[in-house]
Design an enzyme around this catalytic site. Structure first.
Site, PDB file in Angstrom:
ATOM      1  N   ASP A  72      -1.223  -6.883  16.515  1.00 28.05           N
ATOM      2  CA  ASP A  72      -2.202  -7.689  15.801  1.00 28.05           C
ATOM      3  C   ASP A  72      -3.580  -7.110  16.054  1.00 28.05           C
ATOM      4  O   ASP A  72      -3.901  -6.701  17.173  1.00 28.05           O
ATOM      5  CB  ASP A  72      -2.133  -9.156  16.234  1.00 28.05           C
ATOM      6  CG  ASP A  72      -2.634 -10.020  15.097  1.00 28.05           C
ATOM      7  OD1 ASP A  72      -1.918 -10.158  14.091  1.00 28.05           O
ATOM      8  OD2 ASP A  72      -3.774 -10.528  15.185  1.00 28.05           O
ATOM      9  N   GLY A 148      -7.545  -2.147   4.477  1.00 24.63           N
ATOM     10  CA  GLY A 148      -8.442  -3.154   5.046  1.00 24.63           C
ATOM     11  C   GLY A 148      -9.898  -2.703   5.080  1.00 24.63           C
ATOM     12  O   GLY A 148     -10.455  -2.238   4.079  1.00 24.63           O
TER      13      GLY A 148
HETATM   14  P1  ITT Z   1       0.881  -7.302   9.645  1.00 16.88           P
HETATM   15  O1  ITT Z   1       0.336  -8.620  10.162  1.00 16.88           O
HETATM   16  O2  ITT Z   1       2.017  -7.465   8.698  1.00 16.88           O
HETATM   17  O3  ITT Z   1       1.156  -6.320  10.749  1.00 16.88           O
HETATM   18  P2  ITT Z   1      -1.820  -7.135   8.558  1.00 16.88           P
HETATM   19  O4  ITT Z   1      -2.491  -6.142   7.682  1.00 16.88           O
HETATM   20  O5  ITT Z   1      -1.866  -8.581   8.145  1.00 16.88           O
HETATM   21  O6  ITT Z   1      -0.310  -6.622   8.767  1.00 16.88           O
HETATM   22  P3  ITT Z   1      -3.241  -7.801  11.056  1.00 16.88           P
HETATM   23  O7  ITT Z   1      -3.021  -9.248  10.866  1.00 16.88           O
HETATM   24  O8  ITT Z   1      -3.011  -7.205  12.411  1.00 16.88           O
HETATM   25  O9  ITT Z   1      -2.373  -6.959  10.027  1.00 16.88           O
HETATM   26  O10 ITT Z   1      -4.699  -7.316  10.678  1.00 16.88           O
HETATM   27  C1  ITT Z   1      -5.734  -8.131  10.306  1.00 16.88           C
HETATM   28  C2  ITT Z   1      -6.634  -7.486   9.311  1.00 16.88           C
HETATM   29  O11 ITT Z   1      -7.623  -6.725  10.015  1.00 16.88           O
HETATM   30  C3  ITT Z   1      -6.001  -6.507   8.337  1.00 16.88           C
HETATM   31  O12 ITT Z   1      -5.475  -7.152   7.216  1.00 16.88           O
HETATM   32  C4  ITT Z   1      -7.191  -5.621   7.967  1.00 16.88           C
HETATM   33  O13 ITT Z   1      -7.943  -6.231   6.965  1.00 16.88           O
HETATM   34  C5  ITT Z   1      -7.975  -5.595   9.285  1.00 16.88           C
HETATM   35  N1  ITT Z   1      -7.601  -4.409  10.056  1.00 16.88           N
HETATM   36  C6  ITT Z   1      -6.850  -4.365  11.176  1.00 16.88           C
HETATM   37  N2  ITT Z   1      -6.696  -3.089  11.589  1.00 16.88           N
HETATM   38  C7  ITT Z   1      -7.352  -2.332  10.699  1.00 16.88           C
HETATM   39  C8  ITT Z   1      -7.545  -0.948  10.561  1.00 16.88           C
HETATM   40  O14 ITT Z   1      -7.000  -0.072  11.393  1.00 16.88           O
HETATM   41  N3  ITT Z   1      -8.266  -0.520   9.538  1.00 16.88           N
HETATM   42  C9  ITT Z   1      -8.810  -1.384   8.661  1.00 16.88           C
HETATM   43  N4  ITT Z   1      -8.680  -2.695   8.707  1.00 16.88           N
HETATM   44  C10 ITT Z   1      -7.937  -3.178   9.718  1.00 16.88           C
END
Ligand code: ITT
Length: 202
Positions: A72, A148
């Site tokens: 996460d 993201g």
């Molecule tokens: P899973 O929960 O299915 O693993 P997710 O994309 O929803 O995928 P997270 O809840 O861990 O993953 O991530 C939260 C958000 O933070 C993610 O949707 C991105 O918008 C941002 N984020 C996290 N890591 C990132 C990265 O390496 N680069 C860019 N944005 C990131």
């Protein structure tokens, strides 16, 4: 590297294929076969990435009962008192990079930190590791790689955003790469110790 035989398979619980493509080369370099498994990440609401990551891993393990890893992550922006932090996924879906750039308009303090918490459940082991990447919020979106907030995040010491980097380059800096590397390295050492114990058992 010592042989850990068929102990090296691990599910990576995520619906995000970009995360998977970042984790894959790291896992491979440490001798693990990772398989992406979407649909099993239950996300509780919490102010703590640790709570979210650990709870999600336990819930997924209850169903799957196979060795697994979950991650996460969140973006913590200094000038916004750590917003969006653990709520990054929701904030990305609602206001996106453009919304963050608007909130940051006219702000000269642009520092931010990406944080990641990885949980591995591989009975009898549970491993929790953290990774951070310090950087700054760009003034405009740049690049079309990654996912993201990648187009607006510039890691410290670089000029390019994450979205302008290859996966391998992003992995040199990223919060996720650091956490995953530490967690899988620790798991590898534990599995090696376990197979030594089993080999030497009377
Ligand atoms: P899973 O929960 O299915 O693993 P997710 O994309 O929803 O995928 P997270 O809840 O861990 O993953 O991530 C939260 C958000 O933070 C993610 O949707 C991105 O918008 C941002 N984020 C996290 N890591 C990132 C990265 O390496 N680069 C860019 N944005 C990131």
């Amino acid at each position: 590297m010592k042989d850990i035989g068929n102990l090296n398979e691990i599910l990576f619980i995520t619906g995000n294929k970009h995360k998977y493509s970042e984790v894959l080369p790291i896992a491979r370099s440490l001798g693990f076969k990772t398989v992406m498994k979407p649909g099993y990440k239950l996300e509780i609401q919490s102010d703590s990435l640790e709570d979210i990551s650990i709870t999600a891993a336990i819930e997924a393990y209850k169903y799957l009962k196979k060795p697994l890893m979950i991650e996460d992550a969140g973006l913590f922006i200094d000038a916004l008192n750590g917003f969006p932090g653990p709520y990054s996924s929701y904030v990305y879906k609602t206001i996106g990079c453009d919304g963050i750039l608007k909130l940051m308009m006219n702000r000269t303090e642009r520092y931010a930190t990406f944080r990641s918490v990885v949980t591995i459940i591989y009975p009898p082991f549970i491993i929790v590791e953290r990774g951070e990447c310090r950087g700054s919020i760009a003034y405009e979106k740049r690049g079309d790689k990654g996912f993201g907030f990648d187009p607006i995040f510039i890691p410290l010491g670089e000029e390019r955003t994450f979205a302008e980097m290859s996966v391998n380059k992003k992995n040199v800096f990223s919060h996720r790469a650091k956490a995953v590397r530490k967690a899988l390295y620790k798991l590898r050492k534990l599995l090696e110790a376990l197979s030594d114990i089993n080999l030497n058992a009377p």
